[in-house]
Scaffold this motif. Structure first.
Motif, PDB file in Angstrom:
ATOM      1  N   THR A   3     -73.398  24.822 -13.042  1.00 29.56           N
ATOM      2  CA  THR A   3     -74.567  23.950 -13.056  1.00 29.56           C
ATOM      3  C   THR A   3     -75.772  24.653 -12.423  1.00 29.56           C
ATOM      4  O   THR A   3     -76.878  24.624 -12.972  1.00 29.56           O
ATOM      5  CB  THR A   3     -74.283  22.653 -12.291  1.00 29.56           C
ATOM      6  OG1 THR A   3     -73.054  22.126 -12.746  1.00 29.56           O
ATOM      7  CG2 THR A   3     -75.385  21.645 -12.500  1.00 29.56           C
ATOM      8  N   LEU A   4     -75.513  25.296 -11.314  1.00 27.54           N
ATOM      9  CA  LEU A   4     -76.621  26.002 -10.670  1.00 27.54           C
ATOM     10  C   LEU A   4     -77.192  27.060 -11.598  1.00 27.54           C
ATOM     11  O   LEU A   4     -78.405  27.212 -11.720  1.00 27.54           O
ATOM     12  CB  LEU A   4     -76.131  26.656  -9.377  1.00 27.54           C
ATOM     13  CG  LEU A   4     -76.154  25.744  -8.161  1.00 27.54           C
ATOM     14  CD1 LEU A   4     -75.521  26.444  -6.968  1.00 27.54           C
ATOM     15  CD2 LEU A   4     -77.573  25.322  -7.824  1.00 27.54           C
ATOM     16  N   THR A   5     -76.297  27.752 -12.240  1.00 27.71           N
ATOM     17  CA  THR A   5     -76.770  28.770 -13.172  1.00 27.71           C
ATOM     18  C   THR A   5     -77.622  28.140 -14.258  1.00 27.71           C
ATOM     19  O   THR A   5     -78.683  28.659 -14.635  1.00 27.71           O
ATOM     20  CB  THR A   5     -75.569  29.490 -13.798  1.00 27.71           C
ATOM     21  OG1 THR A   5     -74.697  29.907 -12.768  1.00 27.71           O
ATOM     22  CG2 THR A   5     -76.019  30.688 -14.605  1.00 27.71           C
ATOM     23  N   LEU A   6     -77.118  27.041 -14.776  1.00 27.56           N
ATOM     24  CA  LEU A   6     -77.850  26.370 -15.848  1.00 27.56           C
ATOM     25  C   LEU A   6     -79.221  25.934 -15.367  1.00 27.56           C
ATOM     26  O   LEU A   6     -80.234  26.107 -16.065  1.00 27.56           O
ATOM     27  CB  LEU A   6     -77.043  25.173 -16.347  1.00 27.56           C
ATOM     28  CG  LEU A   6     -77.672  24.421 -17.508  1.00 27.56           C
ATOM     29  CD1 LEU A   6     -77.856  25.357 -18.701  1.00 27.56           C
ATOM     30  CD2 LEU A   6     -76.814  23.245 -17.911  1.00 27.56           C
ATOM     31  N   ILE A   7     -79.256  25.378 -14.157  1.00 23.14           N
ATOM     32  CA  ILE A   7     -80.552  24.920 -13.622  1.00 23.14           C
ATOM     33  C   ILE A   7     -81.502  26.100 -13.498  1.00 23.14           C
ATOM     34  O   ILE A   7     -82.669  26.040 -13.890  1.00 23.14           O
ATOM     35  CB  ILE A   7     -80.355  24.234 -12.255  1.00 23.14           C
ATOM     36  CG1 ILE A   7     -79.589  22.927 -12.439  1.00 23.14           C
ATOM     37  CG2 ILE A   7     -81.699  23.969 -11.586  1.00 23.14           C
ATOM     38  CD1 ILE A   7     -79.189  22.287 -11.131  1.00 23.14           C
TER      39      ILE A   7
ATOM     40  N   ALA B  32     -81.450  28.802 -15.189  1.00 22.98           N
ATOM     41  CA  ALA B  32     -81.881  29.236 -16.511  1.00 22.98           C
ATOM     42  C   ALA B  32     -82.925  28.297 -17.062  1.00 22.98           C
ATOM     43  O   ALA B  32     -83.907  28.710 -17.697  1.00 22.98           O
ATOM     44  CB  ALA B  32     -80.679  29.312 -17.445  1.00 22.98           C
ATOM     45  N   LEU B  33     -82.683  27.002 -16.795  1.00 22.08           N
ATOM     46  CA  LEU B  33     -83.637  25.989 -17.257  1.00 22.08           C
ATOM     47  C   LEU B  33     -85.008  26.271 -16.667  1.00 22.08           C
ATOM     48  O   LEU B  33     -86.027  26.302 -17.370  1.00 22.08           O
ATOM     49  CB  LEU B  33     -83.136  24.625 -16.796  1.00 22.08           C
ATOM     50  CG  LEU B  33     -83.491  23.436 -17.674  1.00 22.08           C
ATOM     51  CD1 LEU B  33     -82.821  23.609 -19.020  1.00 22.08           C
ATOM     52  CD2 LEU B  33     -83.021  22.155 -17.004  1.00 22.08           C
ATOM     53  N   GLY B  34     -84.993  26.495 -15.367  1.00 17.17           N
ATOM     54  CA  GLY B  34     -86.263  26.796 -14.710  1.00 17.17           C
ATOM     55  C   GLY B  34     -86.861  28.065 -15.246  1.00 17.17           C
ATOM     56  O   GLY B  34     -88.059  28.155 -15.530  1.00 17.17           O
ATOM     57  N   PHE B  35     -85.998  29.002 -15.464  1.00 20.13           N
ATOM     58  CA  PHE B  35     -86.459  30.280 -15.953  1.00 20.13           C
ATOM     59  C   PHE B  35     -87.188  30.125 -17.282  1.00 20.13           C
ATOM     60  O   PHE B  35     -88.218  30.754 -17.539  1.00 20.13           O
ATOM     61  CB  PHE B  35     -85.256  31.199 -16.104  1.00 20.13           C
ATOM     62  CG  PHE B  35     -85.594  32.580 -16.533  1.00 20.13           C
ATOM     63  CD1 PHE B  35     -86.522  33.331 -15.813  1.00 20.13           C
ATOM     64  CD2 PHE B  35     -85.000  33.140 -17.639  1.00 20.13           C
ATOM     65  CE1 PHE B  35     -86.831  34.604 -16.208  1.00 20.13           C
ATOM     66  CE2 PHE B  35     -85.315  34.424 -18.030  1.00 20.13           C
ATOM     67  CZ  PHE B  35     -86.234  35.160 -17.318  1.00 20.13           C
ATOM     68  N   ALA B  36     -86.635  29.237 -18.097  1.00 16.19           N
ATOM     69  CA  ALA B  36     -87.257  29.048 -19.403  1.00 16.19           C
ATOM     70  C   ALA B  36     -88.541  28.238 -19.293  1.00 16.19           C
ATOM     71  O   ALA B  36     -89.450  28.378 -20.104  1.00 16.19           O
ATOM     72  CB  ALA B  36     -86.277  28.376 -20.345  1.00 16.19           C
ATOM     73  N   ARG B  37     -88.588  27.360 -18.303  1.00 18.91           N
ATOM     74  CA  ARG B  37     -89.703  26.422 -18.278  1.00 18.91           C
ATOM     75  C   ARG B  37     -90.869  26.880 -17.415  1.00 18.91           C
ATOM     76  O   ARG B  37     -92.015  26.503 -17.670  1.00 18.91           O
ATOM     77  CB  ARG B  37     -89.213  25.059 -17.786  1.00 18.91           C
ATOM     78  CG  ARG B  37     -88.567  24.248 -18.906  1.00 18.91           C
ATOM     79  CD  ARG B  37     -87.935  22.992 -18.364  1.00 18.91           C
ATOM     80  NE  ARG B  37     -88.862  22.228 -17.528  1.00 18.91           N
ATOM     81  CZ  ARG B  37     -88.481  21.301 -16.650  1.00 18.91           C
ATOM     82  NH1 ARG B  37     -87.206  21.052 -16.487  1.00 18.91           N
ATOM     83  NH2 ARG B  37     -89.375  20.656 -15.931  1.00 18.91           N
ATOM     84  N   LEU B  38     -90.600  27.613 -16.377  1.00 18.93           N
ATOM     85  CA  LEU B  38     -91.674  27.976 -15.459  1.00 18.93           C
ATOM     86  C   LEU B  38     -92.739  28.794 -16.182  1.00 18.93           C
ATOM     87  O   LEU B  38     -92.471  29.485 -17.161  1.00 18.93           O
ATOM     88  CB  LEU B  38     -91.114  28.783 -14.290  1.00 18.93           C
ATOM     89  CG  LEU B  38     -90.275  27.948 -13.306  1.00 18.93           C
ATOM     90  CD1 LEU B  38     -89.582  28.859 -12.317  1.00 18.93           C
ATOM     91  CD2 LEU B  38     -91.152  26.936 -12.596  1.00 18.93           C
TER      92      LEU B  38
ATOM     93  N   ARG C 212     -90.977  32.564 -12.151  1.00 19.59           N
ATOM     94  CA  ARG C 212     -89.714  32.797 -12.858  1.00 19.59           C
ATOM     95  C   ARG C 212     -88.811  33.758 -12.100  1.00 19.59           C
ATOM     96  O   ARG C 212     -87.605  33.739 -12.244  1.00 19.59           O
ATOM     97  CB  ARG C 212     -90.015  33.369 -14.248  1.00 19.59           C
ATOM     98  CG  ARG C 212     -90.562  32.347 -15.205  1.00 19.59           C
ATOM     99  CD  ARG C 212     -90.470  32.829 -16.627  1.00 19.59           C
ATOM    100  NE  ARG C 212     -91.495  33.792 -16.963  1.00 19.59           N
ATOM    101  CZ  ARG C 212     -92.664  33.493 -17.476  1.00 19.59           C
ATOM    102  NH1 ARG C 212     -92.967  32.238 -17.734  1.00 19.59           N
ATOM    103  NH2 ARG C 212     -93.547  34.421 -17.756  1.00 19.59           N
TER     104      ARG C 212
ATOM    105  N   PRO D 148     -83.584  33.146 -11.500  1.00 18.55           N
ATOM    106  CA  PRO D 148     -82.242  33.740 -11.648  1.00 18.55           C
ATOM    107  C   PRO D 148     -81.514  33.884 -10.327  1.00 18.55           C
ATOM    108  O   PRO D 148     -80.297  34.053 -10.331  1.00 18.55           O
ATOM    109  CB  PRO D 148     -82.524  35.115 -12.249  1.00 18.55           C
ATOM    110  CG  PRO D 148     -83.911  35.073 -12.727  1.00 18.55           C
ATOM    111  CD  PRO D 148     -84.619  34.076 -11.895  1.00 18.55           C
TER     112      PRO D 148
END
Lengths: 962, 93, 161, 544, 127, 114
Positions: free
Chosen positions: E24-28, E30-36, E42, E46
């Motif tokens: 989940t942390l990884t996903l979060i 990645a989510l942030g990574f894509a959205r920031l 960014r 990771p």
């Protein structure tokens, strides 16, 4: 037996002499001419030794096996015809040798000349005496080739070169045609033996391939004997030294064609096609040659065309093909050889003594050189067919045949007229030769003051003219019997004796002769003035010259057309070639699969996994993105390639291939770094190229896109078809079952690599080493493009920080990684046989460990501390692996047989010890060496560039100071 | 019971990690700058490494461990080289 | 001894690493020791700045603090990322003067800061000893300055200098 | 025991030599490397001759009518990799070694100084060639192809220079693509049949199911494309003339045999798979091969006619010869019988040697101004700070009349390549044409077209070469500079071999006929390999 | 699924929790990574994955395999160690490269005092 | 799974083919890399897909080969990977050398003349 050996000696003598001559020094003029003359004389002696046998109508045979399975043996066969011809060749050859001794200049290399001449003689003789048609073709081609060299003997002049080349091309073409014809003949007759073929006439004429056979055969004969329309090479060949002309165009080269025609007339002849083709061509040549001869101003040109014309006569006779006609042909062959040789020699003397051969300049030579003139006049009279000379006799026989022989075709009806026209013209040009050259006012503007030649230069001519007279007056006593023998050997032993006589009474042929003499004189009288003032050729005809047509054709066919075709058919550019490659692959695959590709009835499918699917979305997007970006955003493309690579690697892992995943990853890292290293040397591409927006570029891209999509679809469907097929039993099963027991390892992939199929790995490391060496070698001579020599922009910015600053902290960590990576390399290495890993993975890891140091600091820093000798590593690695493999020999096993056993070490326990491990050490060392070598070799370029910059700057500074 | 729990957890983790990889992938494609892509590649590497581990757990084998280790140890080499290229215009000097 | 094992600590940890990777057995221990010796020589060939660890006692404390910090900031950042929609978060650059100069200590600090989500090491200027950081949450600038200056830096100085 | 392992010696000797020379210093020990290479190559020649004798008379370990097998790693076929020594392979080995020695000697005149590790690369090339001829495993064939290609890349680029690098890039790009096709083909074959061993394949092919057969055919067809690229078949050969021309002379000479490796592979695989025992696949691809062979000959013919330089012409003549053999392979596949194949093999020997000699002649013939040193200075890009590699060139010029010797050599090459008597070119063509005429099983039109093409190609070669020869020897009044003995001896050596080939034509044709017959008789090959016992099974004590 | 069944429940639960946490942390991240929106932002995303994202899964894996194999399997920690040590290098170098590029372009992303290197003396002359 | 993998192979090779047909040498290098991925996957897929059963045997004990992935394609791919790595490196070096000598990165060593 003695005869057999003598026969072989006869065949080999000229070639042997030729070889000896080649080794003589340039200046050995006397020795070489003596040797050549002796060789010719020796041949003649042998021939005379054979005379009784020949006279008895026997056929001499000798045989040496060469390639019996192809029916090609050095079979020699001599009958009367061959004997006569060979004697002719050798005797005229002997005279030519004597003549040439005086004719050839100081600067010409006589030994070389004689060597060529003798080799040619040998080849010519070979044609005559070979008893195997294929061997005959061999000699045939050899004469073409040797004549090429002879004609081009004075190759300083363009005329000689062109003449030689034309002669070679035409006659060699003919020779090739003849080869095919002979092959067909042999196929039809069931043997390549000449005797067999000569007996198989019926079978051959009835064969379905008779038409092409005949055409090709005639192609060969006509080209050699300069029949229309292949006559034009002969005048061009006049650029040869005159002795060569005298030899080639009287007794040998051109006569080979008619020899063949006469020889094969009984086999191939007798049909209408034969008659029309051969006699037709002969008649046309007869007249045409004569007409052109009349108009030539060049002395040798005149003789050349007259030769053509006379050959036409002989050809016409061969076409008729009757017994008497053949006899006449043989007779004329001899006569023509004699008088034409003397005429050529005379022309040579004139040329030699006056410095010109132009009949417009030559005049009144009778006074300064009466002796030569008399000889030439007699010979020319023989050529014209004046009674009491040999030319008269054979010509009259021709007339008689033309009148007497009938097969009811129109050509047959026209034959006498052709004969008369030809003869009249022959009288006319002979007359012109005599009148212009020897009579009239003595020429004053000749390059050299004319006088008689040295006596021995004249002797051959004298002898020949003497023969002309003797044969002309006493035909039955001199040549009669042997001509008959020759004719009998061609036309059949049952041929009655034909008595050649000077006087047959007043009959049609005599009338025709007289008419020809009269008309000829008249023609010359009427046109003498206009000819000498006019162009070199008859009205209008001189414009269409065979030579010019030939040149045009040759140029078109052998230069322009192929070049044009190649421009259309081939390309130098890479893209079209790769496109073709892809298209070919698609085409053959489609060809094999079209309509036949079927998918298995019950597809063997695994349920799709969402995670896997998602990641392949990324992978596919990365691949397409890389394709999209590779032109303008190389860096981005590189990163995207990395993305596609890591997804590929995931796929390997997913489908149970940890080894592959591991290796793929390692290689991926190395590749990325390599590409990055290369990126530095590529030109910057910031702005888009305007051209790319144009339509052609778009069309190109669209086309390639279509190809790519088709290719992708194709390979995808094949892959799908294969994957969904039921499992088959394959080698893999055996490996799985036996890896542990037989290979001593649990990681089957690794056991395959280092044991079952270790030989592949053995090759693979060789590839790595080779590539490493190549890269190294190539970069030793690397020269960057001018704009790449500069340090990259990033380093030249005003406030760009120094490297040390940038790497201050990271380099510490990267140095820490060094021992860790070494440990990891060791880990991979020792796991190999049982678990994923192995020598290759370990090697790449270690190489990357070095690489990290290079990245983390700089080249000088690293290299002042550690010295890696990559080439040494590679060499040792390769040797270790091969030594391991060979170790098995000591135990009597084949190369690369692995031995695995567990060794008990106290305290530690059972330790696996396999030779495969040793082999893996070799792999490991090679891989380390190769990868480091590649990376470092590229990396060093930056260093070199910067060193070069420094040197340049230093130089500039020095200049400033100065 | 434990199998069910683990199956669910691992299945979830697999999808979550794949999704994370996917998100990194979008960044990889979109950029906008080179450094974004490099960072994204790094993130993708990490996601896939974790995916290896999770898959290994799911299958109960340790065979994926090497691949994961390689990513952990070597993955950075790629990124570092790329970063250095961005910074200096050449990787090794 | 120093010639044979130039970096005993390093070699020991490498052996440990080896055993972690493989299995604890005598055979592997011998193999690992041999390898680690080789690795140690290779490392010393590079002549790195030799870290002199003075106080071992501090290390566990450092690790503990770090782990705790990492957990906290993980939660923190995760929360921020998830609630980003509200748009109140601002990131910021900040400069921190550093007292430590030892390379190895700096490297450890870099690891610490990076391992803690929320802070990113941007650059360290050696001439001035200034560290430039990027922090995810601008409001926490003082907190980070505190943590670096008062927690980690002294501990690192204690260990390395 | 030694004779048992002799089969693998042609692979190991160059490998060991090449690897050993990596440990030598490149500059100081060049002389030593040269002699080492010569010794190694001579050893290869001797062994190859011995192997020919063995192939003729039957081996002593395991002979299936003269075919010997070598089980690598002592694994029984089809599991392990097998080396197969039959007449064809033995013949190719001899040919390779025969070509290699003159080329090596020639290189010692100057070329070996043009870049590092020339001799190692050369030995690796030999290893690749020998391996490709010997291996009986499809994937192993790929590996050896890669070895010889990699070495040829290195050798082609040896000396660097713009022309060479440009040509090299095309060469490499296309061959890389072809290698990928090779892999696709091999893997498809494995996917369908589950084996990689050629003999096993030959056994299995008749039993492949109807649905699988198209896939197998597709695999083989794709594989064939890869071979065709190497064989220089039209339309995949446009890179070849440039590449061969650009290569250094001794390398060009070795390249003469490189195309033949492709031809060899096609010959071997197609006869094995699609010969009479091929079941429903018998004769697959024959017509394509014939057509491609003819197109290649035609292309080479046009190229020979339109070439300006000797190098390009020589390269095109290589194309002609490989097209000829390809076409004949097609005919043989279509049921043409062994006679024509025998002729083609004989022709192949002659044409390879002659092309090699011609490549070696190019340089002395074109060297108009200055000696070797000048030429080298031109070709070498003497850039670099540490490249002071051009040590002094030996000036042991030959005082023989260079012109005469060169022209005689050239003329002999021309005679050979044009198929004029009495050299092997003629005899080979003769044999082929005879067989084609005698053959009734083939479509007559195609056979005749092929005969015409054979003759015409010879004729075109004659025209083109005569043109060049006249230009070089007759039309230019520049006195050719002295020719090094090291340069001319190899050429003469090759020509002597050619002459012997011609003289001993009967014996050689008997050999090639046997070869062709063996190629048609796939059974001996296909089953012989399985009959070969492992050492472990032969001896009393079990394998350790 | 046999290996998973061998895990006792009391181990399975923490394992599951750790796995879920890590992923989940990884996903979060990645989510942030894509959205920031900004690169520097960014940069932080990771690290979630490389700290506890990795940590969670490693612990879970080590736990599970230790139980399955009946011995302490701790090689996973090597991965963690490596990640911890190497990630900073990547991020540092990347950030530094980004910083330089932004400076070179005078990007508005950077605040004024970041545009030039802080208290930079004369830039050392480049070779 | 099979569909995904074959689609992946298709896309990789399509991108690779497209790139290989491009005029810039760097594009060709990238294309060759992509193609070699595709080909590696293709070879790999010839052994059929077997998730979760690496060809690593337990020590001793008889095993059923059908339960494990086919090891041979894997071995082939390994060799292929190494060789394509080597050749890619070589091509890359030739590319930069060619660029240095000719001054352009066009694959023909000269710009297309319009």
């Amino acid at each position: 037996m003695a005869e057999h050996n003598l026969f072989l000696l006869l065949a080999c003598l000229p070639f042997a002499t030729s070889l000896i001559l080649l080794t003589l020094p340039q200046g050995a003029r006397g020795a070489s001419s003596w040797l050549s003359a002796l060789s010719m004389a020796g041949g003649l002696a042998v021939l005379f030794a054979f005379l009784p046998e020949i006279q008895a109508g026997n056929v001499l045979r000798a045989r040496l096996e060469w390639v019996p399975s192809l029916g090609m043996n050095m079979a020699l066969r001599m009958d009367g015809f061959a004997w006569l011809f060979a004697t002719l060749v050798l005797s005229i050859g002997l005279l030519v040798v004597i003549y040439a001794r005086y004719y050839m200049g100081r600067n010409d290399s006589l030994p070389r000349f004689y060597a060529l001449l003798l080799a040619f003689t040998g080849a010519m003789q070979g044609i005559l005496i070979s008893g195997n048609v294929l061997v005959m073709v061999v000699f045939w081609e050899l004469t073409s080739f040797m004549s090429f060299l002879l004609i081009g003997f004075w190759h300083q002049g363009a005329a000689a070169r062109d003449g030689a080349r034309t002669a070679l091309i035409i006659t060699a073409l003919g020779g090739l045609c003849l080869l095919v014809a002979m092959l067909m003949l042999g196929h039809a007759a069931g043997s390549y033996d000449l005797g067999m073929i000569l007996r198989a006439g019926e079978k051959i004429r009835a064969h379905s391939l008779y038409g092409p056979m005949l055409a090709l055969f005639l192609m060969g004969a006509f080209t050699k004997s300069a029949q229309f329309p292949f006559h034009f090479w002969l005048p061009g060949a006049m650029a040869a030294p005159t002795p060569v002309s005298a030899f080639l165009h009287s007794a040998t080269m051109v006569k080979a064609g008619v020899f063949l025609l006469v020889r094969f007339a009984p086999v191939l002849g007798g049909t209408e096609a034969w008659f029309f083709a051969v006699t037709g061509a002969g008649c046309v040549t007869l007249v045409l040659g004569a007409v052109v001869a009349l108009y030539r101003h060049d002395l040798k040109g005149l003789l050349a065309y007259s030769t053509i014309s006379h050959l036409g006569l002989i050809t016409a006779l061969a076409g008729i093909g009757g017994r008497v006609a053949l006899l006449a042909a043989i007779f004329h062959i001899c006569n023509h050889a004699v008088f034409k040789a003397s005429l050529f020699m005379a022309a040579g003397i004139i040329d030699h003594e006056t410095g010109t051969r132009d009949m417009r300049r030559l005049s009144g030579l009778f006074r300064p050189m009466p002796y030569t003139a008399t000889l030439a006049i007699v010979a020319a009279a023989a050529m014209a067919g004046v009674p009491l000379l040999n030319g008269f006799l054979s010509k009259e026989m021709f007339f008689a045949e033309a009148v007497d022989w009938h097969n009811g075709t129109w050509l047959d009806d026209a034959l006498p007229y052709f004969a008369i026209v030809g003869s009249s013209l022959s009288v006319a040009y002979s007359l012109r030769f005599i009148a212009t050259v020897f009579f009239g006012p003595q020429a004053t503007d000749l390059p050299k003051p004319p006088h008689e030649p040295p006596a021995w230069m004249r002797r051959p001519v004298e002898l020949l003219v003497l023969i002309c007279l003797l044969v002309g007056i006493f035909p039955a006593l001199t040549l009669g019997p042997i001509i008959n023998t020759a004719a009998r050997s061609v036309a059949g032993a049952d041929m009655p004796y034909y008595k050649i006589a000077v006087w047959h009474g007043v009959n049609a042929p005599l009338m025709m002769s007289l008419a020809a003499l009269g008309v000829g004189t008249l023609i010359y009288a009427l046109s003498a003035k206009s000819i000498s003032d006019g162009p070199e050729g008859p009205f209008l005809l001189h414009r269409i010259r065979g030579q010019r047509v030939y040149d045009w054709l040759l140029f078109r066919l052998t230069w322009r057309l192929p070049r044009l075709a190649l421009r259309w058919l081939s390309t130098e550019a890479l893209q079209p070639q790769l496109r073709l490659l892809v298209l070919t692959a698609i085409a053959v695959a489609c060809g094999a699969l079209w309509g036949a590709l079927s998918f298995a009835s019950d597809l063997r499918l695994h349920a799709p996994n969402p995670g896997f699917g998602l990641l392949w979305l990324v992978g596919a997007a990365c691949a397409i993105g890389a394709a999209w970006q590779a032109k303008y955003h190389r860096f981005a493309a590189l990163v995207l390639l990395g993305g596609a690579g890591v997804v590929t690697c995931l796929t390997f892992a997913w489908f149970s291939s940890p080894d592959l995943a591991l290796t793929q990853l390692l290689v991926e890292v190395a590749t990325t770094v390599l590409l990055l290293l290369g990126l530095r040397w590529l030109p910057k591409r910031r702005s888009e190229i305007a051209e790319d927006k144009l339509l052609p570029a778009k069309v190109r891209r669209a086309r390639d896109l279509v190809i790519a999509v088709i290719g992708g679809l194709g390979i995808a469907s094949i892959a799908f078809a294969m994957m969904t097929r039921p499992l088959i039993s394959n080698l893999g099963d055996w490996f799985l079952g036996n890896a542990y027991y037989e290979g001593g390892g649990t990681n089957v992939v690794n056991v395959i690599l280092v044991d079952f199929r270790a030989f592949d790995t053995f090759g693979e490391i060789a590839v790595l080493a080779i590539v490493g060496l190549t890269v190294y070698a190539l970069l030793r001579r690397f020269r960057p493009a001018p704009e790449s020599v500069e340090a990259p922009d990033q380093q030249t910015l005003a406030d760009s920080p120094s490297l040390d600053d940038y790497l201050y902290v990271p380099s510490v960590v990267m140095v820490w990684m060094f021992p860790v990576l070494i440990m990891v390399a060791g880990y991979f290495f020792f796991r190999g046989h049982d678990l994923p890993g192995g020598g290759f993975a370990a090697g790449v890891t270690l190489a990357i460990a070095f690489l990290v140091q290079y990245i983390g600091t700089n080249v000088r820093w690293v290299e002042s501390r550690i010295t890696v000798l990559p080439i040494r590593w590679m060499g040792i690695g390769l040797l270790v692996s091969v030594a391991t493999g060979m170790g098995a020999w000591l135990f009597g096993y084949p190369f690369l047989t692995a031995h695995a056993r567990y060794v008990h070490i106290p305290l530690v326990g059972e330790v696996p010890a396999a030779t495969a491990l040793l082999f893996d050490i070799g792999v490991f060392a090679t891989v380390v060496g190769a990868v480091v070598l590649m990376l470092v070799a590229i990396a060093h370029q930056s260093l070199r560039a910067s060193r070069r910059r420094e040197m340049d700057e230093a130089a500039a500074a020095r200049k400033e100071v100065a | 019971m434990s199998a069910t729990i683990l199956t669910i957890a691992l299945g979830y983790a697999q999808v979550a990690l794949a999704l994370a990889g996917c998100l990194a992938g979008t960044r990889l494609l979109r950029g906008p700058r080179a450094q974004d892509r490099v960072l994204a590649l790094d993130a993708l590497y990490v996601s896939i490494m974790l995916l290896f581990l999770v898959t290994g757990m799911q299958l109960g084998t340790a065979f994926f461990f090497e691949a994961a280790t390689v990513i952990a140890i070597m993955g950075f080499v790629t990124s570092v080289a790329l970063a250095k290229f961005l910074f200096r215009g050449e990787v090794i000097e | 001894m120093t010639r044979l094992v130039p970096h005993p600590v390093l070699s020991a940890s490498l052996v440990l690493l080896w055993l972690m990777l493989t299995r604890f057995s005598l055979g592997y221990l011998i193999l690992g020791t041999a390898l680690s010796l080789v690795a140690g020589w290779a490392y010393s060939a590079l002549h790195p700045a030799k870290p002199r660890v003075r106080r071992w006692r501090v290390i566990p404390r450092l690790v503990a603090t770090l782990l705790w910090d990492i957990i906290l900031s993980n939660i923190n950042v995760a929360r921020l990322l998830l609630t980003e929609g509200r748009g109140t978060r601002r990131s910021a650059f900040m400069q921190v003067p550093l007292k430590i100069t030892d390379e190895n200590a700096l490297a450890v600090l870099a690891i610490i800061l990076t391992a803690t989500p929320g802070t990113a090491w941007l650059e360290y200027v050696a001439d001035t000893g200034t560290l430039v950081l990027h922090i995810f949450d601008a409001t926490q600038a003082d907190h980070y300055r505190d943590v670096i200056g008062k927690t980690y830096e002294p501990m690192l100085m204690e260990i390395f200098e | 025991m030694i004779s048992e392992h002799m089969i693998i010696a042609p692979i190991l000797i160059p490998f060991v030599t090449g690897a050993l020379m990596l440990l030598y210093d490149d500059r100081q020990q060049r002389e030593a490397k040269f002699w080492l290479s010569i010794v190694s190559t001579a050893a290869q020649l001797l062994i190859a001759v011995e192997l020919v004798v063995r192939a003729k008379t039957g081996g002593d370990i395991s002979d299936a009518e003269g075919i010997s097998f070598y089980l690598l790693g002592d694994w029984a076929a089809p599991y392990g990799i097998v080396l197969v020594l039959d007449r064809l392979a033995a013949m190719m080995l001899v040919l390779t070694a025969l070509l290699a020695i003159p080329s090596l000697v020639y290189a010692h005149a100057a070329w070996d100084r043009q870049g590092p590790h020339y001799y190692s690369l050369f030995q690796f090339l030999l290893m690749g060639l020998n391996g490709a001829f010997l291996t009986g495993d499809v994937f192993n064939l790929f590996v050896f192809f890669e070895i010889l290609l990699a070495a040829s890349y290195g050798l082609l680029l040896h000396g660097s220079g713009q022309l060479r690098v440009r040509a090299g890039m095309h060469y490499i790009a296309i061959n890389l693509a072809a290698s990928l096709l090779f892999l696709i083909g091999v893997s498809l074959i494995y996917g369908v049949t589950g084996t990689l061993n050629m003999a096993h394949l030959a056994n299995l092919i008749a039993q492949v199911s109807v649905e699988d057969r198209p896939l197998l055919h597709a695999g083989v067809a794709i594989l064939a494309v890869a071979f065709l690229v190497k064989a220089g078949s039209w339309p995949l050969s446009f890179w070849l003339p440039t590449a061969y021309m650009a290569a250094a002379a001794p390398v060009g000479a070795m390249f003469a045999i490189m195309t033949k490796v492709g031809v060899y592979a096609i010959l071997r695989l197609s006869m094995l798979l699609f010969g009479e025992t091929g079941g429903a696949s018998t004769g697959f691809g024959a017509s394509v091969l014939i057509v491609l062979g003819m197109a290649t000959v035609l292309f080479g013919l046009l190229g020979v006619l339109s070439s300006q330089g000797l190098g390009r012409m020589a390269a095109h003549s290589v194309l002609i010869s490989s097209g000829t053999v390809l076409g004949i392979t097609g005919f043989a596949l279509a049921g043409g019988g062994p006679a024509m194949l025998s002729g083609a093999l004989y022709y192949l020997i002659g044409s390879v040697l002659a092309a090699g000699a011609l490549f070696l002649l190019i340089e002395p013939m074109n060297r108009e101004d200055g000696g070797i040193a000048a030429m080298l200075a031109l070709t070498a890009d003497a850039y670099g700070l540490d490249d002071t590699d051009l040590d002094e060139v030996p000036d042991a010029g030959l005082d023989i009349p260079a012109m005469t010797v060169l022209s005689i050599c050239f003329a002999l090459c021309v005679l050979m390549l044009a198929g004029l008597p009495p050299l092997p070119g003629f005899i080979g063509k003769l044999a082929m044409v005879q067989a084609l005429i005698a053959q009734t099983a083939l479509p007559a039109g195609l056979a005749w077209a092929f005969i015409v093409l054979l003759i015409v190609s010879g004729f075109a070669t004659l025209i083109g070469m005569a043109r060049i020869g006249i230009q070089t020897f007759w039309a230019s009044d520049i006195a050719l500079p002295r020719v090094l003995a090291l340069e001319i001896t190899p050429v003469i050596g090759l020509l002597v071999i050619l002459a012997l080939t011609s003289l001993k034509a009967e014996a050689m044709l008997r050999y090639t006929t046997g070869t062709a017959r063996a190629l048609h008789d796939t059974e001996a090959y296909a089953y012989g390999v399985f009959a070969t016992p492992r050492v472990a099974d032969r001896s009393e004590d079990p394998a350790p | 699924m046999s290996p998973l069944q061998a895990v006792p429940l009391f181990i399975a639960i923490p394992v599951a929790i750790m796995v879920v946490l890590g992923s989940t942390l990884t996903l979060i991240g990645a989510l942030g990574f894509a959205r920031l929106t900004s690169f520097y932002d960014r940069l932080h995303a990771p690290t979630l994955a490389t700290s506890w994202g990795t940590g969670g899964i490693i612990i879970a894996s080590a736990l599970m395999f230790s139980v399955i194999e009946g011995r302490a399997v701790i090689h996973e920690f090597v991965i963690g160690l490596c990640i911890v040590v190497t990630t900073p290098v990547t991020l540092m170098m990347l950030a530094r490269a980004a910083l330089q590029r932004d400076r070179a372009e005078r990007s508005p992303v950077l605040p004024e005092d970041m545009q030039l290197r802080p208290q930079h003396p004369e830039p050392p002359a480049q070779g | 799974m099979e569909i995904i993998l074959s689609a992946a192979i298709g896309i990789l090779s399509a991108s690779g083919i497209w790139l290989v047909l491009r005029p810039r040498s760097f594009q060709v290098v990238i294309g060759l890399c992509l193609l070699s991925y595709a080909v590696n996957l293709f070879i790999f897929s010839m052994g059929r897909l077997t998730p979760g059963a690496p060809p690593i045997m337990p020590k001793g004990g008889f095993i059923d080969p059908t339960l494990y992935a086919d090891p041979l394609p894997q071995a082939l791919v390994l060799t292929a990977i190494v060789i394509s790595f080597a050749t890619t490196a070589l091509f890359l070096v030739v590319m930069i050398v060619s660029r240095g000598l000719t001054g352009t990165d066009h694959v023909d060593g000269k710009e297309r003349s319009q």
